[in-house]
Motif scaffolding. Structure first.
Motif, short mmCIF file in Angstrom:
data_model
loop_
_atom_site.label_atom_id
_atom_site.label_comp_id
_atom_site.label_asym_id
_atom_site.label_seq_id
_atom_site.Cartn_x
_atom_site.Cartn_y
_atom_site.Cartn_z
N GLU A 141 0.44 -1.04 0.06
CA GLU A 141 0.15 0.06 0.06
C GLU A 141 0.59 1.36 -0.01
O GLU A 141 0.36 2.27 -0.63
N ASP B 116 -0.57 11.57 8.54
CA ASP B 116 -1.58 11.55 7.18
C ASP B 116 -1.98 12.34 6.22
O ASP B 116 -1.88 13.71 6.84
N GLU C 227 -5.71 6.14 6.46
CA GLU C 227 -4.68 4.87 6.60
C GLU C 227 -3.16 5.73 7.14
O GLU C 227 -2.24 4.30 6.48
N ASN D 163 -7.75 4.76 -1.99
CA ASN D 163 -8.88 4.60 -1.35
C ASN D 163 -9.79 4.09 -0.76
O ASN D 163 -10.12 4.57 -2.52
N ASN E 150 -12.26 6.57 12.13
CA ASN E 150 -11.79 6.33 11.51
C ASN E 150 -12.92 5.14 10.31
O ASN E 150 -12.81 4.36 10.37
N ASN F 272 -12.00 1.80 7.52
CA ASN F 272 -10.15 1.57 7.41
C ASN F 272 -9.71 0.26 7.39
O ASN F 272 -10.83 -0.58 8.30
N ASN F 273 -8.93 -0.17 7.13
CA ASN F 273 -8.14 -1.29 6.67
C ASN F 273 -6.93 -1.48 7.76
O ASN F 273 -6.34 -2.58 7.35
N ARG F 274 -6.48 -0.65 8.83
CA ARG F 274 -5.31 -1.06 9.39
C ARG F 274 -5.52 -1.23 10.62
O ARG F 274 -6.20 -0.88 11.36
N GLN G 188 -4.30 4.32 11.72
CA GLN G 188 -3.44 4.93 10.54
C GLN G 188 -1.68 3.71 10.87
O GLN G 188 -1.35 4.74 10.23
N PHE H 97 -1.89 -4.09 6.37
CA PHE H 97 -3.24 -3.71 6.14
C PHE H 97 -3.88 -4.70 6.74
O PHE H 97 -3.65 -6.28 5.92
N HIS I 286 -12.77 -4.30 6.38
CA HIS I 286 -12.34 -2.98 6.65
C HIS I 286 -13.43 -2.73 8.00
O HIS I 286 -14.36 -3.21 8.55
#
Lengths: 369, 369, 369
Positions: free
Chosen positions: B85, B145, B171, B179, B225, B228-230, B234, B238, B242
């Motif tokens: 990413e 970010d 992210e 994104n 957030n 988000n997928n982390r 931030q 990953f 989500h």
């Protein structure tokens, strides 16, 4: 603030108005063409690249006795290899060291910088007499490490004597992983029986100062790397075995009237004999052991052309890791502005005992300010 | 052109002759030794490294109301982790942000920089009171970010009040991938009931100014957030899932006559409860949830020695991702030239509820100009 | 030492006291928001990132006839891709080239820099008329390479004529692997029938100088890349097949009273017809062949707003490697301080013949000194 001594080779120099710090910024790069011919099948492969690209800051902080040096290596070759042990990151930071002259003749260094190993390694890659360092250096040098160094210099009956002791982490620069156990210990002594070289000439290649009186420096280094797991101590792949490594280096530099000699001997042994381990890809590899010798000599003409020759022998303990070889190199340099701006070319005959012999040509421009 | 205010800590300052731009160049690095002892089996591992190496440019462009700040992180640890990413590239760019003061008291920020999260994070790593930020910060901070921030500061009856609103990609820094959907939204308010700290002292560690009158800042941040997928918003790996993340931070800073207090609380929840996903290696990992609290206090002596203590509690929702722990730290700092040149050492006792307890020692030099 | 011509866009300029060298330091970055809408299913993905982050040094060394240029690319996208052939390292070094004017009108360039390919590529990414270069450039440009270039410029009856010849390694920048065989050969000619553009305006986007008289430049390039194994010559993945690539480029730039036109044609063929190979992951991929055309025009108002439009056709030989498409772009730029500080936004309609059509929005700030 003030700017002083501004000329090519001295970079951009800057001192704060209140003299609370100074810095000198140098930028330099090397463009190198190299061609390698296999003398058995006449195959020719070549390469033209930015071999090194460096930005350097140095100066003092707070008090002139507190010096710092920072050097960044930005070219693809400068960035070295990528291992879990260094976060898989680009190894950009070369030097980041503080040098504190706490008493006249005594300096304490803390941080990352070159270990006091063989002379050829400590000489900057921007001040080499040849297009590249020798094979002795390639296989046996101590490289950079993170630690403490104590430097002492004194005079005795006109002789300059230096003693250096160092304790370092032992696995080389930019290691982010934790160290299981065991550091690297290095001691070095240097004797300059005829006094100091001009402009620190014992640590740059070629007799650019054309020393009016003979100058000699003899150095000897012993290094013990306790419980180490890299193939060549501070360099090479990380293996899953830990060994104790013992290395000895001896070297000399002589200069007089444009004539120069540099010679080195290196020997690396594992304390408990040959050993191997697996690297992160599961490949079985031996720790590197062996000995090597080099001898080089050159003469600088008054028109700033220099001709130099070098002879190197490498005797690795196991020929499956490195070739048992002799190399003869002839080198021609034109110094346009000292080591800061110069053109070099070299031709080497490589006699590999177990493999095909080779011819190596190099042509290089050193460019910077 | 002119150079002004040149002293250690102010870097190299430069203003164009026609006042069309200015810049200040700062360079700094941290040398850190850290040793960790496992109190159950007495195993000791250690590490000595260049923890941070930074080059910073800041100044104005075109008009003094248009400020920029650029910071590069070059050490191996600075470069963070390598993911598809972020192009698998070295994450060298930390800050690259434009700050436009379009009206007195109002600033619009555009670009990459720290989000207005917990105070400990926003304080520069070069201005820390301790050798390192606390575990609260390690697991809950909002980091940097890419986005827009609106900053407003005004005075009411001697109180300074600040409101900050931010929309960011959500992210973290240097994401090159597109994104899918959902941004990060952050709001923060700060109240300084006794007026401003000297030299922006609410955003550096320790009371270096020895505030003659008590100064206090209280801050509170809410962050949402979206999609988000982390693992940690931030930061972190990953995952292929989500989630919506909701975080709350409260913090305070107090300084008076060399005495200082900083304390923070952080809480992160997933809106729809615990969730996990697979990272790029196929490993199943949970998003990080939990809460933490820290309290630190210190006293600066007139000889520029400072003694400080810190207590931290971390209560992760799942102890398989982070230890449920309390940490007590004692820290000693000698400020040689403010935060620019200083020596620090600390000892921490780490009480891990489910694992062996540990002792952590750190010794650090902050070096730069 | 002295500092001269210091204003926004000229960076920090510095000349040594003894005029033995000069340098100009420029720093710049681009913040870009881009959003892409799939017009079939209305999916929207977006991205906000530091697209480019550059530090540049240029000046002369030893003698004003010996010029150097060094440019570093530090953003994650700048660092390009990571291959064994470039040491798996971050490709930070963009330019590192020496330009020697050995005779009036003649320059010899040695090192790494852009090849004399299509005009859009040679124009700096900091001097673009649009938010980004066109698809012609994306698929057909010659990029940077390591080699020698001979530049000649002369006047004939008021016409300016330039001839450029280049020999380069052929596989692009920062290759550390050895080259098996075969270089890249490039020749380019340019004709400026109405004389030179002001301030080298044939190599920046938009008629910022509002040329009082019509200015035209026509260029044509032929490139032959012998025995190459990258998908697009100097760019793309490395394959296990070697081919000969032949490329033709023609372009023109016209400016007058704020009005500007730029147009290009590109054509790339393999000498022995379509071919494929396996990349390092074992994936079978075709070398990229095809042709493309672009036409752009713009008008700069006196208030430094510029409106511009562009039309691009791409006709790849195989639509499984790149879409057969037409793209129409409308772009608006506000030049705050020339190309150094500017805001740009664009909207593009992408007509993909075999896939869903798309809308692409971009909004970008160019920031630097």
């Amino acid at each position: 603030q003030r700017f002083a001594d501004n000329k090519l080779g001295n970079g951009i120099r800057y001192t704060a108005k209140d003299s609370s710090f100074s810095t000198q910024i140098n930028v330099r790069f090397q463009s190198r063409y190299s061609g390698l011919m296999n003398l058995e099948n006449s195959n020719y492969t070549d390469n033209f690249l930015i071999r090194r690209y460096r930005i350097k800051f140095k100066g003092f902080l707070y008090d002139p006795s507190i010096q710092y040096k920072i050097e960044l290596g930005l070219s693809n070759r400068d960035q070295g290899n990528f291992y879990n042990e260094n976060n898989g990151a680009a190894n950009i930071v070369l030097d980041a060291v503080l040098k504190w002259e706490f008493r006249e003749g005594w300096e304490l260094w803390a941080g990352q910088t070159k270990l006091p190993g063989n002379r050829e390694r400590v000489i900057s890659s921007g001040s080499m007499q040849f297009t590249e360092r020798s094979e002795l250096n390639a296989f046996y040098n101590l490289d950079r490490d993170m630690g403490l160094q104590l430097h002492h210099e004194h005079e005795m009956n006109g002789w300059i004597i230096r003693e250096i002791g160092s304790i370092s982490m032992g696995e080389g620069r930019n290691i982010t992983a934790s160290n299981v156990q065991g550091y690297g210990y290095t001691v070095r002594a240097e004797v300059l029986p005829f006094g100091k070289f001009q402009k620190k000439g014992d640590y740059f290649g070629g007799d650019l100062m054309r020393e009016p009186k003979p100058k000699l420096s003899i150095g000897i280094t012993y290094d013990f790397n306790d419980n180490n797991n890299r193939e060549r101590g501070q360099l090479g792949r990380f293996l899953d075995t830990h060994v104790d490594i013992s290395s000895i280096y001896a070297d000399l530099m002589f200069k007089y009237h444009g004539f120069s000699i540099m010679s080195e001997y290196a020997n690396r042994r594992l304390v408990n004999g040959a050993a191997f381990g697996q690297d992160e890809f599961g490949e079985q590899r031996y720790f590197y052991m062996g000995e090597a010798f080099n001898f080089s000599t050159g003469y600088l003409f008054k028109n700033k052309f220099e001709i130099a020759g070098r002879y190197v022998i490498n005797r690795p303990e196991r020929i499956d890791i490195a070739p048992d070889s002799e190399i003869v190199t002839l080198n021609l340099t034109k110094y346009i502005s000292g080591h800061t701006l110069k053109l070099q070319s070299s031709a080497s005959y490589i006699n590999n005992h177990e493999e095909a012999n080779e011819l190596l040509f190099m042509c290089q421009a050193e460019i910077g300010f």
